[in-house]
Design a protein around this motif. Sequence first.
Motif, PDB file in Angstrom:
ATOM      1  N   GLY A  93       4.281  26.152   0.184  1.00  0.00           N
ATOM      2  CA  GLY A  93       4.833  25.739  -1.103  1.00  0.00           C
ATOM      3  C   GLY A  93       4.394  26.698  -2.183  1.00  0.00           C
ATOM      4  N   CYS A  94       5.227  26.862  -3.153  1.00  0.00           N
ATOM      5  CA  CYS A  94       4.963  27.820  -4.216  1.00  0.00           C
ATOM      6  C   CYS A  94       5.006  27.127  -5.562  1.00  0.00           C
ATOM      7  N   SER A  95       4.259  27.663  -6.491  1.00  0.00           N
ATOM      8  CA  SER A  95       4.332  27.164  -7.857  1.00  0.00           C
ATOM      9  C   SER A  95       5.572  27.749  -8.516  1.00  0.00           C
ATOM     10  N   SER A  96       5.919  27.223  -9.659  1.00  0.00           N
ATOM     11  CA  SER A  96       7.070  27.734 -10.384  1.00  0.00           C
ATOM     12  C   SER A  96       6.738  29.082 -11.001  1.00  0.00           C
ATOM     13  N   ASP A  97       7.782  29.805 -11.391  1.00  0.00           N
ATOM     14  CA  ASP A  97       7.587  31.102 -12.034  1.00  0.00           C
ATOM     15  C   ASP A  97       6.955  30.911 -13.403  1.00  0.00           C
ATOM     16  N   VAL A  98       5.993  31.748 -13.701  1.00  0.00           N
ATOM     17  CA  VAL A  98       5.287  31.718 -14.969  1.00  0.00           C
ATOM     18  C   VAL A  98       5.401  33.104 -15.581  1.00  0.00           C
ATOM     19  N   ARG A  99       5.479  33.177 -16.872  1.00  0.00           N
ATOM     20  CA  ARG A  99       5.515  34.471 -17.554  1.00  0.00           C
ATOM     21  C   ARG A  99       4.068  34.905 -17.792  1.00  0.00           C
ATOM     22  N   VAL A 100       3.622  35.898 -17.031  1.00  0.00           N
ATOM     23  CA  VAL A 100       2.244  36.383 -17.106  1.00  0.00           C
ATOM     24  C   VAL A 100       2.214  37.597 -18.030  1.00  0.00           C
ATOM     25  N   GLU A 102      -0.044  39.279 -21.584  1.00  0.00           N
ATOM     26  CA  GLU A 102      -1.404  39.322 -22.120  1.00  0.00           C
ATOM     27  C   GLU A 102      -1.739  38.183 -23.075  1.00  0.00           C
ATOM     28  N   ASN A 103      -0.816  37.801 -23.938  1.00  0.00           N
ATOM     29  CA  ASN A 103      -1.122  36.809 -24.966  1.00  0.00           C
ATOM     30  C   ASN A 103      -0.762  35.378 -24.584  1.00  0.00           C
ATOM     31  N   SER A 104      -0.196  35.157 -23.404  1.00  0.00           N
ATOM     32  CA  SER A 104       0.131  33.785 -23.011  1.00  0.00           C
ATOM     33  C   SER A 104      -1.075  33.144 -22.328  1.00  0.00           C
ATOM     34  N   PHE A 105      -1.105  31.827 -22.371  1.00  0.00           N
ATOM     35  CA  PHE A 105      -2.243  31.083 -21.840  1.00  0.00           C
ATOM     36  C   PHE A 105      -1.995  30.662 -20.399  1.00  0.00           C
ATOM     37  N   ALA A 106      -3.046  30.704 -19.599  1.00  0.00           N
ATOM     38  CA  ALA A 106      -2.973  30.292 -18.202  1.00  0.00           C
ATOM     39  C   ALA A 106      -2.991  28.771 -18.131  1.00  0.00           C
ATOM     40  N   ALA A 107      -1.951  28.207 -17.581  1.00  0.00           N
ATOM     41  CA  ALA A 107      -1.868  26.758 -17.446  1.00  0.00           C
ATOM     42  C   ALA A 107      -2.050  26.327 -15.994  1.00  0.00           C
ATOM     43  N   LEU A 108      -2.159  27.313 -15.085  1.00  0.00           N
ATOM     44  CA  LEU A 108      -2.314  27.022 -13.655  1.00  0.00           C
ATOM     45  C   LEU A 108      -3.614  27.636 -13.143  1.00  0.00           C
ATOM     46  N   PRO A 109      -4.280  26.957 -12.223  1.00  0.00           N
ATOM     47  CA  PRO A 109      -5.463  27.575 -11.606  1.00  0.00           C
ATOM     48  C   PRO A 109      -5.037  28.785 -10.763  1.00  0.00           C
ATOM     49  N   PRO A 110      -5.968  29.704 -10.482  1.00  0.00           N
ATOM     50  CA  PRO A 110      -5.603  30.938  -9.786  1.00  0.00           C
ATOM     51  C   PRO A 110      -4.908  30.727  -8.453  1.00  0.00           C
ATOM     52  N   ASP A 111      -5.379  29.795  -7.631  1.00  0.00           N
ATOM     53  CA  ASP A 111      -4.763  29.618  -6.312  1.00  0.00           C
ATOM     54  C   ASP A 111      -3.313  29.172  -6.425  1.00  0.00           C
ATOM     55  N   VAL A 112      -2.991  28.356  -7.406  1.00  0.00           N
ATOM     56  CA  VAL A 112      -1.617  27.893  -7.599  1.00  0.00           C
ATOM     57  C   VAL A 112      -0.761  29.020  -8.165  1.00  0.00           C
ATOM     58  N   LEU A 113      -1.269  29.720  -9.166  1.00  0.00           N
ATOM     59  CA  LEU A 113      -0.519  30.819  -9.771  1.00  0.00           C
ATOM     60  C   LEU A 113      -0.220  31.900  -8.739  1.00  0.00           C
ATOM     61  N   LEU A 114      -1.219  32.245  -7.931  1.00  0.00           N
ATOM     62  CA  LEU A 114      -1.074  33.336  -6.973  1.00  0.00           C
ATOM     63  C   LEU A 114      -0.259  32.955  -5.738  1.00  0.00           C
ATOM     64  N   SER A 115       0.088  31.676  -5.595  1.00  0.00           N
ATOM     65  CA  SER A 115       0.916  31.276  -4.455  1.00  0.00           C
ATOM     66  C   SER A 115       2.381  31.644  -4.670  1.00  0.00           C
ATOM     67  N   ASN A 116       2.735  32.056  -5.884  1.00  0.00           N
ATOM     68  CA  ASN A 116       4.096  32.471  -6.195  1.00  0.00           C
ATOM     69  C   ASN A 116       4.116  33.999  -6.282  1.00  0.00           C
ATOM     70  N   ALA A 117       4.976  34.630  -5.487  1.00  0.00           N
ATOM     71  CA  ALA A 117       5.016  36.096  -5.406  1.00  0.00           C
ATOM     72  C   ALA A 117       5.333  36.746  -6.750  1.00  0.00           C
ATOM     73  N   SER A 118       6.212  36.163  -7.525  1.00  0.00           N
ATOM     74  CA  SER A 118       6.572  36.723  -8.825  1.00  0.00           C
ATOM     75  C   SER A 118       5.377  36.682  -9.779  1.00  0.00           C
ATOM     76  N   ASN A 119       4.679  35.554  -9.785  1.00  0.00           N
ATOM     77  CA  ASN A 119       3.497  35.427 -10.638  1.00  0.00           C
ATOM     78  C   ASN A 119       2.433  36.443 -10.239  1.00  0.00           C
ATOM     79  N   LYS A 120       2.228  36.585  -8.929  1.00  0.00           N
ATOM     80  CA  LYS A 120       1.215  37.511  -8.426  1.00  0.00           C
ATOM     81  C   LYS A 120       1.563  38.949  -8.818  1.00  0.00           C
ATOM     82  N   THR A 121       2.826  39.306  -8.698  1.00  0.00           N
ATOM     83  CA  THR A 121       3.272  40.652  -9.053  1.00  0.00           C
ATOM     84  C   THR A 121       3.046  40.929 -10.534  1.00  0.00           C
ATOM     85  N   GLN A 122       3.337  39.947 -11.381  1.00  0.00           N
ATOM     86  CA  GLN A 122       3.129  40.116 -12.820  1.00  0.00           C
ATOM     87  C   GLN A 122       1.638  40.276 -13.150  1.00  0.00           C
ATOM     88  N   LEU A 123       0.790  39.472 -12.508  1.00  0.00           N
ATOM     89  CA  LEU A 123      -0.648  39.573 -12.754  1.00  0.00           C
ATOM     90  C   LEU A 123      -1.176  40.919 -12.285  1.00  0.00           C
TER      91      LEU A 123
END
Length: 133
Positions: A93-100, A102-123
């Motif tokens: 299962g993957c988390s939803s896409d997040v806009r990563v 510099e100035n946006s706030f992290a609303a997901l813990p790292p394991d959840v954020l990194l489970s989505n390939a798009s989020n991981k690529t942005q980070l």
Amino acid sequence: MRKGSDKAALLPVLENHLKPSSDLPNESENTAYVIDGGYLLHLCSWQLHRTYGEIVSKYVSYITSRYISSDVTAVFDGYGKPSTKDHEHFRRGCSSDVRVVENSFAALPPDVLLSNASNKTQLISLLSTHLRK
């Protein structure tokens, strides 16, 4: 390793069979380090409601404090390309896409954020930019 195997159990086995080598360079010599980017991503934990800029600064701070005056390269190999692990990631299962950014706030813990390939690529992109500086 096979699915279901306890990868953490591998470390004690390796430690018992590997002996320190006298051939390793002395820390005072010119030493270059290559860090596995995937390992690095999961190394630092972060608190929610911090900006991604603050989170990335934590990664950079970790590297600069640990590898003082050394040549360090972080390798993020294979991200953004099809992988043999894609099926397993989808199954978990993957988390939803997040806009990563510099100035946006992290609303997901790292394991959840990194489970989505798009989020991981942005980070990785944001982290790579800061590491190059």
